[in-house]
Design a protein around this motif. Structure first.
Motif, short mmCIF file in Angstrom:
data_model
loop_
_atom_site.label_atom_id
_atom_site.label_comp_id
_atom_site.label_asym_id
_atom_site.label_seq_id
_atom_site.Cartn_x
_atom_site.Cartn_y
_atom_site.Cartn_z
N ASP A 273 -18.14 -14.65 -0.34
CA ASP A 273 -18.65 -13.30 -0.55
C ASP A 273 -18.23 -12.35 0.57
O ASP A 273 -18.22 -11.13 0.39
N GLY A 274 -17.85 -12.89 1.73
CA GLY A 274 -17.34 -12.05 2.81
C GLY A 274 -15.96 -11.47 2.51
O GLY A 274 -15.55 -10.49 3.13
N LEU A 275 -15.27 -12.06 1.54
CA LEU A 275 -13.97 -11.52 1.14
C LEU A 275 -14.10 -10.28 0.26
O LEU A 275 -13.11 -9.57 0.04
N ARG A 276 -15.31 -10.02 -0.24
CA ARG A 276 -15.50 -8.91 -1.19
C ARG A 276 -16.09 -7.66 -0.54
O ARG A 276 -15.90 -6.56 -1.07
N VAL A 277 -16.82 -7.81 0.54
CA VAL A 277 -17.56 -6.67 1.08
C VAL A 277 -16.99 -6.25 2.43
O VAL A 277 -16.32 -7.02 3.11
N GLN A 278 -17.27 -4.99 2.79
CA GLN A 278 -16.82 -4.38 4.05
C GLN A 278 -15.30 -4.44 4.20
O GLN A 278 -14.77 -4.47 5.30
N ARG A 279 -14.58 -4.44 3.06
CA ARG A 279 -13.13 -4.53 3.12
C ARG A 279 -12.51 -3.17 3.43
O ARG A 279 -13.00 -2.12 3.00
N LEU A 280 -11.44 -3.20 4.16
CA LEU A 280 -10.64 -2.01 4.41
C LEU A 280 -9.62 -1.90 3.29
O LEU A 280 -8.75 -2.77 3.14
N HIS A 543 -11.33 -6.13 7.61
CA HIS A 543 -12.74 -5.78 7.47
C HIS A 543 -13.16 -4.70 8.45
O HIS A 543 -12.56 -4.54 9.52
N GLY A 544 -14.21 -3.99 8.09
CA GLY A 544 -14.76 -2.96 8.96
C GLY A 544 -15.63 -3.60 10.02
O GLY A 544 -16.86 -3.42 10.04
N ASP A 545 -15.03 -4.31 10.94
CA ASP A 545 -15.74 -5.04 11.99
C ASP A 545 -15.56 -4.30 13.32
O ASP A 545 -15.23 -3.11 13.33
N ARG A 546 -15.73 -5.00 14.42
CA ARG A 546 -15.68 -4.35 15.73
C ARG A 546 -14.34 -3.68 16.01
O ARG A 546 -14.27 -2.60 16.59
N GLY A 547 -13.26 -4.34 15.61
CA GLY A 547 -11.95 -3.76 15.85
C GLY A 547 -11.75 -2.44 15.14
O GLY A 547 -11.21 -1.48 15.70
N ALA A 548 -12.21 -2.36 13.89
CA ALA A 548 -12.05 -1.13 13.13
C ALA A 548 -12.93 -0.02 13.67
O ALA A 548 -12.55 1.16 13.64
N ARG A 669 -18.63 -12.87 9.19
CA ARG A 669 -19.69 -11.92 9.54
C ARG A 669 -20.01 -10.97 8.39
O ARG A 669 -21.09 -10.38 8.36
N ALA A 670 -19.09 -10.82 7.45
CA ALA A 670 -19.36 -9.97 6.29
C ALA A 670 -20.11 -10.72 5.19
O ALA A 670 -20.55 -10.10 4.22
N SER A 671 -20.27 -12.01 5.33
CA SER A 671 -20.87 -12.83 4.28
C SER A 671 -22.39 -12.83 4.38
O SER A 671 -22.96 -13.16 5.42
N ARG A 672 -23.06 -12.47 3.29
CA ARG A 672 -24.52 -12.52 3.25
C ARG A 672 -25.01 -13.96 3.31
O ARG A 672 -26.01 -14.26 3.96
N VAL A 673 -24.30 -14.87 2.65
CA VAL A 673 -24.71 -16.28 2.63
C VAL A 673 -24.66 -16.87 4.03
O VAL A 673 -25.60 -17.55 4.47
N LEU A 674 -23.57 -16.63 4.75
CA LEU A 674 -23.45 -17.19 6.09
C LEU A 674 -24.41 -16.52 7.07
O LEU A 674 -24.86 -17.14 8.03
N ALA A 675 -24.73 -15.25 6.84
CA ALA A 675 -25.74 -14.59 7.67
C ALA A 675 -27.09 -15.27 7.50
O ALA A 675 -27.84 -15.47 8.47
N GLU A 676 -27.42 -15.66 6.26
CA GLU A 676 -28.67 -16.38 6.02
C GLU A 676 -28.65 -17.75 6.69
O GLU A 676 -29.64 -18.17 7.30
N CYS A 677 -27.52 -18.43 6.62
CA CYS A 677 -27.38 -19.73 7.29
C CYS A 677 -27.56 -19.57 8.80
O CYS A 677 -28.21 -20.40 9.46
N SER A 678 -26.98 -18.53 9.35
CA SER A 678 -27.11 -18.27 10.78
C SER A 678 -28.56 -18.04 11.17
O SER A 678 -29.04 -18.54 12.20
N GLY A 679 -29.29 -17.28 10.33
CA GLY A 679 -30.70 -17.04 10.60
C GLY A 679 -31.52 -18.32 10.57
O GLY A 679 -32.39 -18.54 11.42
#
Length: 690
Positions: A273-280, A543-548, A669-679
Motif C-alpha cells: 500500500d506504500g506504493l500507492r500513496v504519497q507518490r510523486l 515519494h513525498g518524504d523528507r527528501g522531497a 513509511r508511506a504504508s498504513r499497514v507497516l505504520a500499524e505494525c510499527s505501533g
C-alpha cells in the motif's frame, strides 16, 4: 542406497529418506497437508497414507522411513502402492474426516483459488458425507495486524506453530485442548512478535490464516504475476509481484535456495500500500518558498539555470537506499561530465572504500555459506532487523548442530542463544586481547565467521580492529572466507561497485549535508538525511518524504516494481527487478530522467536506451552482466588493507542503523499497514520496559 518398489517402479534412495520422498522420486504424487519440506515432521493430517506391502494398515508416508521397511519373505525389496484400492479408500476416509467440521464457505473464503483443501478434496475426496451433526464453532483470535483468523476452517496441521517455533524462533502460536476441542491460539490473544509472521498465512493449507491487509480485495485469477526481487533490505529476496491493471495488489515469495529459500519478511510483503500513496507523479519547482507543479521543461530549466556557471567543487550528488545500478551509473556519468567529485552513497556514514577491494565491503561467506560456519561473531550487527532472512539462516545453522554465537552491540533477542560480549569498541578490543573466553571458541572453530554490521562501519579504526581479529582467528583461508560485511540498504553494494564515493578532494556524505557546504546538491532518493541550509536541492525519487520536503526541484521517479533495474545484494550477488507496472502520472524511469536532463545541460549522456546504458555499464563493470552470480573478491588482500587502516576506535556503543524495522525507507513509511505494525512493536517495547 536402498532399493524400493513404488507402484512397480524400482528406485534407489538413501535409507534415511521417508516413503513420501521415495514415492516422489519414483514420480508418484502424494497428497499432504501437514508435511512441509522445511518444517519438522508432525504426521497430523494422515492425508499421505500409502499401502506398504506386509504392513497391517496404511502408513503415513511422511513419517515412515525407508530404512524401517521390511523386505519381502524372499528378500524382495519393500513395495509401496500409492494408487491401490486400499490407499484410495484410506485417503477418502481421511478427507471425509477433515471435512466433518470444515465450513462450506468456499465462495467467500480468501483462500479460494489457491486452497490445498479444495484441490485435494476434488482429487482424493468423495462427493458426500455421512456426518449429520452440528459443525464445531471456534472463536476467532487476534494475532496481530497482518494475519486474520477464521479458525472454524482449521484442520490442525500445525504448520503455523512449527514455522514460528522452528524458523522464526518466536513461539507465539501453539495448540491447546485435545481432539475436537483442540485450538491453535496465541494463548494470551496478543500480536505475534516475528518479522516473518506473514509466512504462516502462506503455509496454511486452508483458509484458517489469511493475509489481513489483502482480505476480500483480490482473487488469484485476476492477477498478472511478475518475478522480481525485494529492495526493502540488502538481502535481495526473490519475490513475485502480483498486479491488477496498473496497481500492485500483493507481493509473494519465490523459491531461491541461495537467498531466502521460500520466506520473505513482513516489510517486503506488506509495503504494497506504500506504493500507492504519497507518490510523486509530476515535477515540482519551489517558488517563493512553496512547491508548485511544473512541467519537465520548467524543472530542467530551473536546474540548468542553477548549474550554469556553478563551481564544480560546490556541487555534490548523494544516492539513497533504493536506487538501482543503472540510475547510479547514469548519475555518476553526468556528474563526471560536469567535473563534480563530491559523490557519495554511504548514507549511514560507512567507512568503506571500493579501493580496498570488493571483499572489503561484501558478505564474503555468502548466505548459504552461513550453514558451514561453526562459530559466529556479530560486531555491531543486529541481523534480525537489518537482514531478517539472513538471521533465519543463522538460526537454521544453530538448529542443525552446536553453534557458538557471540555479539558485540546492542543487547537484543536474536531468536537463538548467544553470548553478549559487550556493547562497543572497548569490548571488541578486550576480546582481541583475550580478555573474554569467546576468543578461544573462535580460535578453536574450524570455520569461524566474523560479521561486521552497520553499527561498526562508521570508523576505519573499528574495521581495522575487526579485520585484525579475523586474521588472528583464521577466519580467512584458501578454503574458507569468514569475514563479511552486513549491509541494510539494497543500493549500497551496487553503488560501491560503481565507485560512487568522493573523488580527489571530494566531500563525503555527512560533509555535503553541512549548512553552507555546497551550492547545489543532487539527491537521488536519499530520504533518511537532511540537507543543510544554503544549498539548492534537486530531489529525484518516488515519494513525498523528507527528501522531497527539502527539495527546490522535484523529479518524480519510478519505484522498484515499475522498472527493470539491477541491484547487488549484501553478498555481492547481482540481481534484476522486472517491471510489473508503470509509474504514476508523469513519473519516469530514473535513468531516462537523467538522460533527458543531460541533454538540457549540454552534457549528453552516450546512451538513448536501457539496452545501450547496460552495454556501457557492462563494459566498465563486467561482473554486472553475470545476473544471479557472486563475483568473489580477494579476501586475504582486502583483509590486509582493512587491518592496516589507521584510526583509533571510538568509545561509543555500537548502534544499529535500523531503529524501526518497519519504517526504514520512503515506501515503507508511506504504508498504513507497516505504520500499524510499527505501533504494535513500539507498544510491546514500552510494555517490556514497564
Amino acid at each position: 542406497m536402498t532399493k524400493i518398489l513404488v507402484d512397480g517402479i524400482a528406485v534407489d534412495v538413501p535409507a534415511e529418506y521417508t516413503l513420501l520422498q521415495a514415492c516422489e522420486m519414483a514420480g508418484a504424487e502424494i497428497p499432504r497437508f501437514c508435511f512441509h519440506e522445511r518444517l519438522s515432521i508432525a504426521g497430523n493430517c494422515r492425508m499421505c497414507l500409502v499401502e506398504l506391502k506386509g504392513a497391517p494398515k496404511p502408513v503415513a508416508s511422511c513419517a515412515y522411513a525407508v530404512k524401517d521397511c521390511r523386505p519381502g519373505p524372499n528378500g524382495e525389496p519393500p513395495e509401496v502402492l500409492t494408487r491401490s484400492g486400499t490407499t484410495k479408500k484410506a485417503r477418502e476416509g481421511v478427507m471425509e474426516f477433515l471435512l466433518i467440521n470444515h465450513p462450506l464457505d468456499c465462495p467467500i473464503c480468501d483462500q479460494g483459488g489457491h486452497c490445498d483443501l479444495q484441490d485435494q478434496a476434488m482429487a482424493y475426496g468423495v462427493d458426500s458425507t455421512r456426518y449429520g451433526e452440528n459443525k464445531r464453532a471456534v472463536e476467532e483470535k487476534y494475532i496481530g495486524p497482518l494475519v486474520r483468523t477464521a479458525m472454524n476452517r482449521c484442520i490442525h496441521c500445525t504448520r503455523c506453530v512449527r514455522f514460528l517455533a522452528e524458523v522464526a524462533g518466536v513461539p507465539d502460536l501453539g495448540a491447546i485442548g485435545r481432539g475436537e476441542d483442540m485450538e491453535i491460539t496465541s494463548y494470551l490473544e496478543q500480536a505475534m512478535h516475528s518479522e516473518l509472521q506473514g509466512n504462516v498465512a502462506d503455509l496454511c493449507p486452508v483458509g484458517a490464516l489469511v493475509h489481513k491487509p489483502q482480505s476480500y480485495n483480490v482473487r488469484p485469477w485476476e492477477l498478472n504475476k511478475t518475478e522480481s526481487i525485494d529492495v526493502m533490505d540488502a538481502v535481495g529476496s526473490a519475490i513475485r509481484v502480483d498486479t491488477r491493471g496498473r496497481e500492485v495488489m500483493q507481493i509473494e515469495p519465490r523459491v531461491n535456495e541461495d537467498i531466502n529459500e521460500e520466506w520473505i519478511s513482513d516489510k517486503t510483503r506488506h509495503a504494497v500500500d506504500g506504493l500507492r500513496v504519497q507518490r510523486l507523479d509530476r515535477p515540482f519547482v519551489r517558488d517563493n518558498g512553496r512547491l508548485r507543479p511544473a512541467s519537465w521543461g520548467e524543472a530542467f530549466a530551473a536546474i540548468a539555470a542553477k548549474l550554469k556557471g556553478a563551481d564544480a567543487k560546490r556541487v555534490g550528488a548523494i544516492v539513497g537506499d533504493l536506487a538501482g545500478v543503472e540510475e547510479i551509473f547514469a548519475l555518476k556519468a553526468l556528474m563526471g561530465s560536469l567535473g563534480v567529485t563530491n559523490l557519495d552513497c554511504r548514507q549511514n556514514g560507512e567507512a568503506l572504500d571500493p579501493a580496498w577491494g570488493r571483499a572489503a565491503y561484501v558478505f564474503n561467506p555468502t548466505i548459504p555459506g552461513i550453514e558451514a560456519a561453526d562459530a559466529i561473531l556479530l560486531v555491531g550487527a543486529n541481523p534480525r532487523t537489518e537482514a531478517s532472512l539472513l538471521n533465519v539462516r543463522i538460526r537454521k545453522r544453530w538448529r542443525m548442530g552446536p553453534l557458538a554465537v557471540g555479539m558485540i552491540g546492542e543487547a537484543t533477542d536474536l531468536t537463538y542463544p548467544h553470548v553478549q560480549i559487550g556493547a562497543g569498541a572497548d569490548s571488541l578490543a578486550a576480546l582481541a586481547r583475550g580478555e573474554h573466553s569467546f576468543l578461544e571458541v573462535l580460535k578453536a572453530a574450524k570455520a569461524p565467521l566474523v560479521i561486521v554490521g552497520g553499527g561498526a562501519l562508521a570508523e576505519p579504526g573499528l574495521l581495522a580492529a575487526a579485520a585484525l581479529l579475523a586474521q588472528d582467528i583464521g577466519a580467512v583461508r584458501p578454503d574458507w572466507n569468514g569475514f563479511g560485511v552486513l549491509h541494510s540498504a539494497a543500493a549500497r553494494v551496487g553503488a560501491l561497485d560503481l565507485g560512487f564515493v568522493p573523488g580527489d578532494g571530494g566531500l563525503a556524505f555527512g560533509q555535503m549535508l553541512a549548512p553552507g557546504a555546497l551550492d547545489v546538491v543532487f539527491n537521488l532518493g536519499a530520504d533518511e538525511c537532511d540537507v543543510g541550509a544554503g544549498a539548492f536541492v534537486i530531489y529525484q525519487g518516488t515519494h513525498g518524504d523528507r527528501g522531497a520536503s527539502r527539495a527546490d526541484v522535484i523529479l518524480p521517479g519510478a519505484a522498484y516494481t515499475e522498472k527493470g533495474a539491477t541491484y547487488v545484494n549484501t553478498e555481492g550477488r547481482v540481481q534484476m527487478t522486472n517491471r510489473a507496472g508503470f509509474p504514476p502520472g508523469d513519473a519516469r524511469e530514473d535513468w531516462a530522467i537523467l538522460r533527458a536532463l543531460s541533454e538540457v545541460l549540454g552534457k549528453r549522456l552516450p546512451f538513448d536506451s536501457l539496452v545501450a546504458l547496460r552495454r556501457a555499464l557492462y563494459a566498465e563493470h563486467p561482473h554486472m552482466a553475470a545476473i544471479g552470480s557472486v563475483e568473489p573478491g580477494d579476501a586475504a588482500a582486502a583483509l590486509e588493507r582493512l587491518a592496516g587502516l589507521s584510526g583509533e576506535p571510538g568509545k561509543k556503543a555500537f548502534a544499529s542503523p535500523v531503529r524501526d524495522f518497519y519504517l526504514t525507507n520512503p515506501i515503507a513509511r508511506a504504508s498504513r499497514v507497516l505504520a500499524e505494525c510499527s505501533g504494535v512493536a513500539r507498544g510491546r517495547v514500552l510494555e517490556a520496559a514497564e
